[in-house]
Design a protein around this motif. Structure first.
Motif, PDB file in Angstrom:
ATOM      1  N   TRP A  76       0.781  -1.345   0.016  1.00 30.17           N
ATOM      2  CA  TRP A  76      -0.004   0.008  -0.002  1.00 30.17           C
ATOM      3  C   TRP A  76       0.761   1.256  -0.124  1.00 30.17           C
ATOM      4  N   ASP A  77       1.996   1.182   0.870  1.00 31.63           N
ATOM      5  CA  ASP A  77       2.755   2.461   0.852  1.00 31.63           C
ATOM      6  C   ASP A  77       3.521   2.907  -0.127  1.00 31.63           C
ATOM      7  N   ALA A  78       3.848   1.798  -1.014  1.00 22.79           N
ATOM      8  CA  ALA A  78       4.491   1.959  -2.240  1.00 22.79           C
ATOM      9  C   ALA A  78       3.637   2.338  -3.335  1.00 22.79           C
ATOM     10  N   TRP A  79       2.259   2.196  -3.185  1.00 21.89           N
ATOM     11  CA  TRP A  79       1.260   2.453  -4.233  1.00 21.89           C
ATOM     12  C   TRP A  79       0.612   3.478  -4.216  1.00 21.89           C
ATOM     13  N   VAL A  80       0.181   3.970  -2.956  1.00 19.33           N
ATOM     14  CA  VAL A  80      -0.748   5.024  -2.572  1.00 19.33           C
ATOM     15  C   VAL A  80      -0.235   6.467  -3.153  1.00 19.33           C
ATOM     16  N   ASP A  81      -1.181   7.337  -3.397  1.00 18.23           N
ATOM     17  CA  ASP A  81      -0.694   8.687  -3.677  1.00 18.23           C
ATOM     18  C   ASP A  81      -1.028   9.577  -2.443  1.00 18.23           C
ATOM     19  N   ARG A  82       0.411   9.797  -2.033  1.00 18.43           N
ATOM     20  CA  ARG A  82       0.677  10.402  -0.671  1.00 18.43           C
ATOM     21  C   ARG A  82       0.206  11.942  -0.681  1.00 18.43           C
ATOM     22  N   ASP A  83      -0.200  12.514  -1.814  1.00 18.86           N
ATOM     23  CA  ASP A  83      -0.716  13.708  -1.825  1.00 18.86           C
ATOM     24  C   ASP A  83      -2.458  13.798  -1.717  1.00 18.86           C
ATOM     25  N   ASN A  84      -2.669  12.615  -1.887  1.00 17.26           N
ATOM     26  CA  ASN A  84      -4.253  12.407  -1.955  1.00 17.26           C
ATOM     27  C   ASN A  84      -4.754  11.242  -1.208  1.00 17.26           C
ATOM     28  N   LEU A  85      -4.427  10.963   0.076  1.00 15.32           N
ATOM     29  CA  LEU A  85      -4.808   9.944   0.727  1.00 15.32           C
ATOM     30  C   LEU A  85      -6.182   9.798   1.117  1.00 15.32           C
ATOM     31  N   PRO A  86      -6.671   8.594   0.885  1.00 18.53           N
ATOM     32  CA  PRO A  86      -8.115   8.356   0.933  1.00 18.53           C
ATOM     33  C   PRO A  86      -8.377   7.877   2.350  1.00 18.53           C
ATOM     34  N   LEU A  87      -9.768   7.908   2.658  1.00 18.76           N
ATOM     35  CA  LEU A  87     -10.079   7.200   3.972  1.00 18.76           C
ATOM     36  C   LEU A  87      -9.852   5.614   4.078  1.00 18.76           C
ATOM     37  N   ARG A  88      -9.212   4.910   4.731  1.00 20.49           N
ATOM     38  CA  ARG A  88      -9.093   3.696   4.553  1.00 20.49           C
ATOM     39  C   ARG A  88      -9.340   3.010   5.866  1.00 20.49           C
ATOM     40  N   ALA A  89      -9.728   1.572   5.545  1.00 23.44           N
ATOM     41  CA  ALA A  89     -10.046   0.717   6.822  1.00 23.44           C
ATOM     42  C   ALA A  89      -9.699  -0.797   6.358  1.00 23.44           C
ATOM     43  N   CYS A  90      -9.190  -1.364   7.150  1.00 25.78           N
ATOM     44  CA  CYS A  90      -8.490  -2.839   7.395  1.00 25.78           C
ATOM     45  C   CYS A  90      -9.059  -3.547   8.112  1.00 25.78           C
ATOM     46  N   VAL A  91      -9.752  -4.821   7.480  1.00 23.45           N
ATOM     47  CA  VAL A  91     -10.491  -5.730   8.625  1.00 23.45           C
ATOM     48  C   VAL A  91     -10.149  -7.128   8.053  1.00 23.45           C
ATOM     49  N   GLY A  92     -10.203  -8.053   9.031  1.00 21.12           N
ATOM     50  CA  GLY A  92      -9.903  -9.477   8.883  1.00 21.12           C
ATOM     51  C   GLY A  92     -11.293 -10.074   8.460  1.00 21.12           C
ATOM     52  N   ALA A  93     -11.231 -10.817   7.294  1.00 23.47           N
ATOM     53  CA  ALA A  93     -12.426 -11.396   7.046  1.00 23.47           C
ATOM     54  C   ALA A  93     -12.121 -12.708   6.271  1.00 23.47           C
ATOM     55  N   PRO A  94     -13.024 -13.770   6.558  1.00 23.73           N
ATOM     56  CA  PRO A  94     -12.543 -14.938   5.608  1.00 23.73           C
ATOM     57  C   PRO A  94     -12.942 -14.761   4.371  1.00 23.73           C
ATOM     58  N   LEU A  95     -12.063 -14.921   3.362  1.00 28.05           N
ATOM     59  CA  LEU A  95     -12.156 -14.879   2.087  1.00 28.05           C
ATOM     60  C   LEU A  95     -12.169 -16.252   1.263  1.00 28.05           C
ATOM     61  N   GLU A  96     -12.829 -16.141   0.235  1.00 30.47           N
ATOM     62  CA  GLU A  96     -12.887 -17.425  -0.707  1.00 30.47           C
ATOM     63  C   GLU A  96     -11.748 -17.907  -1.259  1.00 30.47           C
ATOM     64  N   GLY A  97     -11.380 -19.283  -1.272  1.00 28.25           N
ATOM     65  CA  GLY A  97     -10.548 -19.772  -2.097  1.00 28.25           C
ATOM     66  C   GLY A  97      -9.095 -19.520  -1.496  1.00 28.25           C
ATOM     67  N   ASP A  98      -8.186 -19.242  -2.156  1.00 26.32           N
ATOM     68  CA  ASP A  98      -6.861 -18.674  -1.516  1.00 26.32           C
ATOM     69  C   ASP A  98      -6.680 -17.362  -1.846  1.00 26.32           C
ATOM     70  N   PHE A  99      -7.663 -16.571  -2.010  1.00 32.70           N
ATOM     71  CA  PHE A  99      -7.417 -15.254  -1.763  1.00 32.70           C
ATOM     72  C   PHE A  99      -7.120 -14.781  -0.324  1.00 32.70           C
ATOM     73  N   LEU A 100      -6.132 -13.843  -0.440  1.00 28.71           N
ATOM     74  CA  LEU A 100      -5.603 -13.310   0.845  1.00 28.71           C
ATOM     75  C   LEU A 100      -5.931 -11.915   1.101  1.00 28.71           C
ATOM     76  N   VAL A 101      -6.279 -10.942  -0.161  1.00 26.17           N
ATOM     77  CA  VAL A 101      -6.658  -9.616   0.147  1.00 26.17           C
ATOM     78  C   VAL A 101      -7.860  -9.388  -0.815  1.00 26.17           C
ATOM     79  N   GLU A 102      -8.758  -8.776  -0.503  1.00 18.77           N
ATOM     80  CA  GLU A 102      -9.632  -8.036  -1.475  1.00 18.77           C
ATOM     81  C   GLU A 102     -10.093  -6.557  -1.185  1.00 18.77           C
ATOM     82  N   ILE A 103      -9.919  -5.672  -2.299  1.00 14.51           N
ATOM     83  CA  ILE A 103     -10.090  -4.296  -2.079  1.00 14.51           C
ATOM     84  C   ILE A 103     -11.371  -3.825  -2.765  1.00 14.51           C
ATOM     85  N   VAL A 104     -12.029  -2.963  -2.026  1.00 14.69           N
ATOM     86  CA  VAL A 104     -13.047  -2.286  -2.294  1.00 14.69           C
ATOM     87  C   VAL A 104     -12.949  -0.850  -2.305  1.00 14.69           C
TER      88      VAL A 104
END
Length: 103
Positions: A68-96
């Protein structure tokens, strides 16, 4: 739907294309997909309003944060929340993400 837009706002979802990879690499892939989805809607990460990140293992959040830190636009930081959740299959991350778009 991968993305929807209404009244100047779009919402999109992004996941990794290769779920055999560890979280850091899946995060990089999902963020690249997010870039593509935003570009397809005529917007970019500089116009993201809010991001919800779902992690299969919340204890692995530091690995996601590195990507995230390498990707995000530091001049336009969005509101962000990170939660743990069971994901389908072998997915380790899902971003909305929600972003402003031109109407």
């Amino acid at each position: 739907s991968r993305s929807i837009a209404f009244n100047g706002v779009m919402t999109t979802v992004a996941v990794a294309s290769d779920t055999r990879q560890p979280l850091y690499e899946q995060a990089q892939q999902a963020l690249a997909v997010l870039d593509d989805n935003l570009a397809e809607a005529g917007t970019g990460k500089f116009r993201i309003l809010m991001v919800m990140i779902y992690l299969a293992n919340i204890d692995a959040k530091p690995a996601f944060n590195r990507a995230w830190d390498a990707w995000v636009d530091r001049d336009n930081l969005p509101l962000r929340a990170c939660v743990g959740a069971p994901l389908e299959g072998d997915f380790l991350v899902e971003i909305v993400a929600t972003a402003a778009v031109d109407t």
